[in-house]
Design an enzyme around this catalytic site. Structure first.
Site, PDB file in Angstrom:
ATOM      1  N   PRO A 185       3.563   1.973   5.820  1.00 27.36           N
ATOM      2  CA  PRO A 185       2.499   2.795   4.374  1.00 27.36           C
ATOM      3  C   PRO A 185       4.194   2.560   3.346  1.00 27.36           C
ATOM      4  O   PRO A 185       5.000   2.415   4.144  1.00 27.36           O
ATOM      5  CB  PRO A 185       2.837   4.222   4.585  1.00 27.36           C
ATOM      6  CG  PRO A 185       3.316   4.371   6.229  1.00 27.36           C
ATOM      7  CD  PRO A 185       4.153   2.910   6.824  1.00 27.36           C
ATOM      8  N   GLY A 186       3.244   2.108   1.586  1.00 31.33           N
ATOM      9  CA  GLY A 186       4.413   1.933   0.991  1.00 31.33           C
ATOM     10  C   GLY A 186       5.292   0.709   0.976  1.00 31.33           C
ATOM     11  O   GLY A 186       6.192   0.600   0.068  1.00 31.33           O
ATOM     12  N   GLY A 212       4.344  -1.295  -0.872  1.00 35.61           N
ATOM     13  CA  GLY A 212       3.225  -2.258  -1.846  1.00 35.61           C
ATOM     14  C   GLY A 212       2.279  -2.849  -1.607  1.00 35.61           C
ATOM     15  O   GLY A 212       1.781  -3.985  -2.434  1.00 35.61           O
ATOM     16  N   LYS A 213       1.376  -2.838  -0.178  1.00 31.13           N
ATOM     17  CA  LYS A 213       0.203  -3.284   0.150  1.00 31.13           C
ATOM     18  C   LYS A 213      -1.406  -3.149  -1.468  1.00 31.13           C
ATOM     19  O   LYS A 213      -1.706  -4.121  -2.512  1.00 31.13           O
ATOM     20  CB  LYS A 213      -0.691  -2.750   1.137  1.00 31.13           C
ATOM     21  CG  LYS A 213       0.321  -3.143   2.067  1.00 31.13           C
ATOM     22  CD  LYS A 213      -0.195  -2.938   3.895  1.00 31.13           C
ATOM     23  CE  LYS A 213       0.207  -1.030   3.833  1.00 31.13           C
ATOM     24  NZ  LYS A 213       1.011  -0.908   4.127  1.00 31.13           N
ATOM     25  N   THR A 214      -1.437  -1.966  -1.042  1.00 29.53           N
ATOM     26  CA  THR A 214      -2.777  -1.506  -2.940  1.00 29.53           C
ATOM     27  C   THR A 214      -1.794  -2.323  -3.779  1.00 29.53           C
ATOM     28  O   THR A 214      -2.484  -3.494  -5.263  1.00 29.53           O
ATOM     29  CB  THR A 214      -2.151  -0.183  -2.790  1.00 29.53           C
ATOM     30  OG1 THR A 214      -2.707   0.431  -2.064  1.00 29.53           O
ATOM     31  CG2 THR A 214      -2.979   0.520  -4.010  1.00 29.53           C
ATOM     32  N   HIS A 271      27.840  21.672  17.616  1.00 26.74           N
ATOM     33  CA  HIS A 271      26.360  20.584  17.636  1.00 26.74           C
ATOM     34  C   HIS A 271      26.759  19.668  16.748  1.00 26.74           C
ATOM     35  O   HIS A 271      26.794  18.713  17.065  1.00 26.74           O
ATOM     36  CB  HIS A 271      24.878  21.156  16.908  1.00 26.74           C
ATOM     37  CG  HIS A 271      23.902  20.995  17.440  1.00 26.74           C
ATOM     38  ND1 HIS A 271      22.630  20.959  18.676  1.00 26.74           N
ATOM     39  CD2 HIS A 271      23.068  19.929  17.491  1.00 26.74           C
ATOM     40  CE1 HIS A 271      22.495  20.231  19.071  1.00 26.74           C
ATOM     41  NE2 HIS A 271      22.041  19.583  17.189  1.00 26.74           N
ATOM     42  N   GLU A 272      26.810  19.774  15.400  1.00 22.84           N
ATOM     43  CA  GLU A 272      26.711  18.989  14.759  1.00 22.84           C
ATOM     44  C   GLU A 272      27.780  18.066  15.093  1.00 22.84           C
ATOM     45  O   GLU A 272      27.823  16.427  14.793  1.00 22.84           O
ATOM     46  CB  GLU A 272      26.852  19.123  13.038  1.00 22.84           C
ATOM     47  CG  GLU A 272      24.959  19.945  12.630  1.00 22.84           C
ATOM     48  CD  GLU A 272      24.100  19.248  12.978  1.00 22.84           C
ATOM     49  OE1 GLU A 272      23.986  17.803  13.124  1.00 22.84           O
ATOM     50  OE2 GLU A 272      22.723  19.748  13.397  1.00 22.84           O
ATOM     51  N   ASP A 317      16.205  16.844  19.394  1.00 20.61           N
ATOM     52  CA  ASP A 317      16.561  15.437  19.797  1.00 20.61           C
ATOM     53  C   ASP A 317      16.543  15.129  21.257  1.00 20.61           C
ATOM     54  O   ASP A 317      16.294  14.344  21.395  1.00 20.61           O
ATOM     55  CB  ASP A 317      18.405  16.324  20.079  1.00 20.61           C
ATOM     56  CG  ASP A 317      18.716  16.619  18.056  1.00 20.61           C
ATOM     57  OD1 ASP A 317      18.607  16.320  17.285  1.00 20.61           O
ATOM     58  OD2 ASP A 317      19.729  17.561  18.672  1.00 20.61           O
TER      59      ASP A 317
HETATM   60  P1  ADP Z   1       0.814   0.811   0.409  1.00 21.49           P
HETATM   61  O1  ADP Z   1      -0.348   0.375  -0.226  1.00 21.49           O
HETATM   62  O2  ADP Z   1       1.699  -0.280   1.401  1.00 21.49           O
HETATM   63  O3  ADP Z   1       0.948   2.189   0.916  1.00 21.49           O
HETATM   64  P2  ADP Z   1       1.913   0.942  -2.392  1.00 21.49           P
HETATM   65  O4  ADP Z   1       1.499  -0.261  -2.864  1.00 21.49           O
HETATM   66  O5  ADP Z   1       1.047   1.892  -2.594  1.00 21.49           O
HETATM   67  O6  ADP Z   1       2.095   0.775  -0.840  1.00 21.49           O
HETATM   68  O7  ADP Z   1       3.533   1.550  -2.619  1.00 21.49           O
HETATM   69  C1  ADP Z   1       2.834   2.666  -3.388  1.00 21.49           C
HETATM   70  C2  ADP Z   1       4.776   2.541  -4.846  1.00 21.49           C
HETATM   71  O8  ADP Z   1       5.579   2.050  -4.430  1.00 21.49           O
HETATM   72  C3  ADP Z   1       3.725   1.881  -5.881  1.00 21.49           C
HETATM   73  O9  ADP Z   1       3.058   1.966  -6.894  1.00 21.49           O
HETATM   74  C4  ADP Z   1       5.559   1.013  -6.814  1.00 21.49           C
HETATM   75  O10 ADP Z   1       5.977   1.971  -6.999  1.00 21.49           O
HETATM   76  C5  ADP Z   1       6.365   1.306  -5.533  1.00 21.49           C
HETATM   77  N1  ADP Z   1       6.050  -0.578  -4.298  1.00 21.49           N
HETATM   78  C6  ADP Z   1       6.038   0.036  -3.451  1.00 21.49           C
HETATM   79  N2  ADP Z   1       6.492  -2.189  -3.393  1.00 21.49           N
HETATM   80  C7  ADP Z   1       6.859  -2.393  -4.112  1.00 21.49           C
HETATM   81  C8  ADP Z   1       7.659  -3.830  -4.134  1.00 21.49           C
HETATM   82  N3  ADP Z   1       7.668  -4.353  -3.400  1.00 21.49           N
HETATM   83  N4  ADP Z   1       8.191  -3.425  -5.741  1.00 21.49           N
HETATM   84  C9  ADP Z   1       7.715  -3.081  -6.764  1.00 21.49           C
HETATM   85  N5  ADP Z   1       7.133  -1.696  -6.317  1.00 21.49           N
HETATM   86  C10 ADP Z   1       7.124  -1.420  -5.487  1.00 21.49           C
HETATM   87 ZN    ZN Z   2      21.142  17.973  17.237  1.00 22.12          ZN
END
Ligand code: ADP
Ligand code: ZN
Length: 515
Positions: A123-124, A126-128, A339-340, A417
């Site tokens: 996720p995140g 940049g696929k969308t 612990h830490e 952990d």
């Molecule tokens: P996915 O669809 O893979 O979950 P998104 O396309 O929704 O990810 O990415 C969310 C946001 O993260 C984008 O709108 C952008 O702001 C940032 N982002 C992610 N990948 C890139 C990239 N390669 N270049 C620039 N911005 C990115």
């Molecule tokens: Zn711990």
């Protein structure tokens, strides 16, 4: 090269070790690239769980969770200029851009364009964004839906939604149709099959085969779980072009940071290179989010620029949650400090390449009673040594408690952990052939032959051995542990460099005395 998809267990466990985009080539012909990075943890965060279990969080920003069909012109136009890194995906989409602009040309040459493109990766990444940029570049409408929107209780509802969407798109002429989370509607049928989902999937497949090259329609789907997809989706004429969109490496993170930093007043003291080095395992979305958090902090202060301190605070806030005042008793604070310090000491001894970024005995916003934040080295391979060491580091919190206070005084704080250590041990025993039987995948045996004997015993023995070794290691270096625990009780939180300095000074002192 054939791609292999390890089970979620191995992938998640390995990703957690590295917290990095890990491309482990495990033997010739076997390419684990990207797959291991699924379910990624940003920086490895080892905490003493407080009331709630500790879980690093990744906020998604912009672009995510698009609902309903959104024609392009209702959104700020987005082009390839808005995408950094992702070279491979961009090249592939470049070709489709030309096709969307003049489909006739491709008809003339008798080319059959891919009808569907599948973007897969965490996720995140940049696929969308890529799909939107393609539509923006080609100047065609963009229709976006999420696979989960199609999953309904009533048979036939999802299928009719699919038909509706395609009807709308057809009316628009040339366009990009984007289906996020396609796994929600296209799960393998043998796994929990349902009539409703089958019908929805069939509707999608038949709509897709109804397009011709001259139509100029591109369907882009995204998933972070390609191994879950029904193979029917991946056949020729369907999503037959598959593009991996992986987590960015250092230089890619740098270019993403540069892109999102462009419109922000960064002070001289801010080094994007250093930020890129600190953010191993971050996706594009988490990088964007990090810069944005820093900008919010700077705006609240309002002295004209985003400072290094804003970035550091935003980093801590996104990965660990903000510090909260401690309400622990003196005795509890003591336990947390030991612990830490145990985690930090064993990390320093066994995995010095994983840099400490912060050691804290203040409760964190994400529910930890204290934590170690480490920035893992960027690795392409993970080996037995790293895995075993990582298990030791995970077990070191509890082992330190036992060494210092005795078994009767152990707390529940190590639950997270030991769960993570056990997951790693299970992956080593079951799938990676990294414990005793280098040539056996116990997981495959279990599947093919039913039962695999003593796998659980193997995991137990491995964990027992590593726990004992960790305890011994702590005993041998108890003075360094004490020193760090004392410093933590005074300061409550130390940045990584200071924590490493305290440990290194005590360790070299010990070495001199024993020499
Ligand atoms: P996915 O669809 O893979 O979950 P998104 O396309 O929704 O990810 O990415 C969310 C946001 O993260 C984008 O709108 C952008 O702001 C940032 N982002 C992610 N990948 C890139 C990239 N390669 N270049 C620039 N911005 C990115
Ligand atoms: Zn711990």
């Amino acid at each position: 090269m054939k791609r292999l998809y390890p089970t979620l267990l191995a992938a998640a466990a390995l990703a957690a070790v590295c917290g990095v985009m890990m491309s482990a080539t495990l033997g010739a012909g076997v390419d684990f690239r990207g797959v291991l990075s699924r379910g990624l943890v940003a920086a490895a965060l080892i905490g003493l769980a407080g009331a709630a279990a500790l879980r690093p969080q990744y906020q998604r920003s912009g672009g995510g969770g698009v609902k309903g069909a959104v024609p392009q012109d209702q959104k700020r136009t987005c082009t390839f200029q808005n995408v950094a890194a992702n070279e491979q995906a961009l090249n592939s989409l470049m070709e489709l851009k030309d096709y969307l602009k003049q489909p006739e040309k491709y008809v003339k040459y008798g080319a059959r364009m891919p009808r569907g493109v599948l973007l897969y990766g965490p996720p995140g990444t940049g696929k969308t964004l890529l799909a939107r940029a393609l539509a923006g570049e080609a100047g065609v409408p963009f229709f976006a839906l999420s696979g989960s929107d199609f999953v309904e209780k009533f048979v036939g509802v999802g299928a009719s939604r699919v038909r509706e969407l395609f009807k709308k798109a057809r009316k628009a002429g040339r366009c990009v149709i984007f289906i996020d989370e396609i796994d929600a509607m296209g799960k393998k049928r043998d796994e929990a099959s349902s009539d409703e989902r089958d019908q929805t999937l069939n509707a999608l497949l038949s709509e897709m085969s109804g397009f011709y090259t001259g139509d100029g329609v591109v369907v882009i789907a995204a998933t972070n779980r390609i191994e879950m997809l029904d193979p029917a989706l991946l056949r020729p004429g369907r999503f037959d072009r598959q593009i991996e969109v992986g987590l960015p490496g250092w230089s890619e993170r740098l270019s993403i940071l540069k892109l999102h930093g462009k419109n922000k007043p960064l002070s001289e003291g801010v080094s994007l290179e250093r930020m890129a080095a600190q953010t191993v395992g971050f996706s594009g979305a988490s990088l964007e989010n990090l810069l944005n958090e820093a900008a919010i902090l700077a705006a609240a202060r309002d002295d004209g620029a985003i400072e290094k301190e804003d970035i550091d605070r935003a980093f801590r806030k996104t990965v660990a949650g903000e510090d909260r005042p401690s309400v622990a008793s003196a005795r509890e604070r003591n336990v947390v400090a030991v612990h830490e310090a145990g985690h930090a000491l064993v990390n320093r001894l066994l995995l010095p390449e994983n840099r400490l970024a912060r050691v804290s005995i203040l409760p964190s916003g994400h529910g930890a009673a204290g934590y170690n934040l480490t920035i893992p080295a960027e690795r392409v391979m993970v080996g037995k040594r790293e895995l075993e060491s990582q298990i030791c580091v995970l077990l070191a919190g509890r082992a330190a408690e036992q060494v210092v206070f005795g078994e009767a005084a152990l707390t529940a704080g190590a639950a997270n952990d030991i769960a993570r250590a056990t997951e790693l041990a299970a992956a080593m025993v079951l799938e990676l052939g990294l414990n005793g039987e280098p040539a056996v995948s116990v997981r495959v045996l279990q599947r093919q032959c039913g039962g695999a004997g003593d796998a659980a015993d193997g995991c137990r023995a491995l964990l027992r051995r590593l726990y004992d070794e960790t305890g011994e290691l702590i005993k041998q270096n108890i003075r360094a542990l004490d020193r760090l625990a004392e410093r933590l009780l005074e300061a409550e939180a130390l940045d990584g460099e200071e924590a490493e300095a305290v440990l290194d000074a005590a360790l070299s002192n010990d070495r001199r005395e024993s020499a």
